[in-house]
Enzyme design. Sequence first.
Site, PDB file in Angstrom:
ATOM      1  N   HIS A  54      43.672  40.986  44.018  1.00 27.83           N
ATOM      2  CA  HIS A  54      42.664  42.046  44.133  1.00 27.83           C
ATOM      3  C   HIS A  54      43.230  43.243  44.881  1.00 27.83           C
ATOM      4  CE1 HIS A  54      39.690  38.916  43.056  1.00 27.83           C
ATOM      5  NE2 HIS A  54      38.964  39.944  42.656  1.00 27.83           N
ATOM      6  N   LYS A  68      39.485  44.789  49.307  1.00 28.79           N
ATOM      7  CA  LYS A  68      38.630  43.603  49.253  1.00 28.79           C
ATOM      8  C   LYS A  68      38.679  42.873  50.589  1.00 28.79           C
ATOM      9  CE  LYS A  68      37.380  39.597  46.475  1.00 28.79           C
ATOM     10  NZ  LYS A  68      35.964  40.006  46.468  1.00 28.79           N
TER      11      LYS A  68
END
Length: 233
Positions: free
Chosen positions: A131, A135
Amino acid sequence: MKIALLGYGKMGQTIERIALERGHEIVLKKDEFNTFEGLSNADVAIDFSIPAVAVENITNCFYANVPVISGTTGWLDRYEEMATLCEERKGAFISSSNFSLGVNLFFGLNEYLAKMMSKFNSYTVDMEEIHHTQKLDAPSGTAISLAKAVIENSDYTSWTLEDAKENQIHIEAVRTGNVPGTHTVTYNSAVDTIEIKHTAHNRDGFALGAVIAAEWIVGKQGIFTMKDVLELK
C-alpha cells in the site's frame, strides 16, 4: 439519495465524485475541522476516516438513525461493541475491510482455494500486501480478512508480521509510493507454487463498491456484509 461523508481525504473525495456521477447528493463532508451537523438529514453515511475516530462516527450514525457503511480499518477490536449498539438502536450497518467489487470476488476465490488446499499439507501459505505510505494500519484490513478466511478453512491458527511459527500465516506488509493496494496469497511446496493476486489500479473500485453498498442498505435494518450486497452467499 442524500449521503454523509465521514472522512474527507482522498477516498472521501473519490466517493463524492462517484456518488455525484450516480445522481446522489452530499449533505455532509465531515473532517477534523467541522461537526456532525447535517448528519440527521442523510439517508446513509459512508465512513472512510481514521481508526481514532471511526467508533465515534459510527456511534453518531446509530443515534441519528442513519445507516452506515464503514470502510475504515484498524478499529475492529471494538467491532462487537458497535454491532451491539446497532442492534440496540435497530440500525443498519456494513463494515468491510474492502468494498471493491473485485476484492470481494477475490475474497470468495481465496476462501474456496483455502478449502481445497487444506487437504494438502505439503504446501505452506503466506501473504503480501502493498500500500501507499500514508496507510496507517499494517497489515491492511484486507490482508487480515484474507488470513482469517484461510484460518477458518485450514489448520492455521493465527497470522503474524514476524517470522511464522507452526500453524501461523506470515503477512508481509509493504509501504511504498502511491500504491492503492495489492494483495497476494501464495501456497508454496518443494515442487511448485500456487498464487492468487489482486491489484487495484486506483481508488475508484473501492469508492464504487462503497456507494453501491450505500444504495443497497437504505431502508434495511441489521448487520450485513458485502456478500449480502453482491449476493455472493
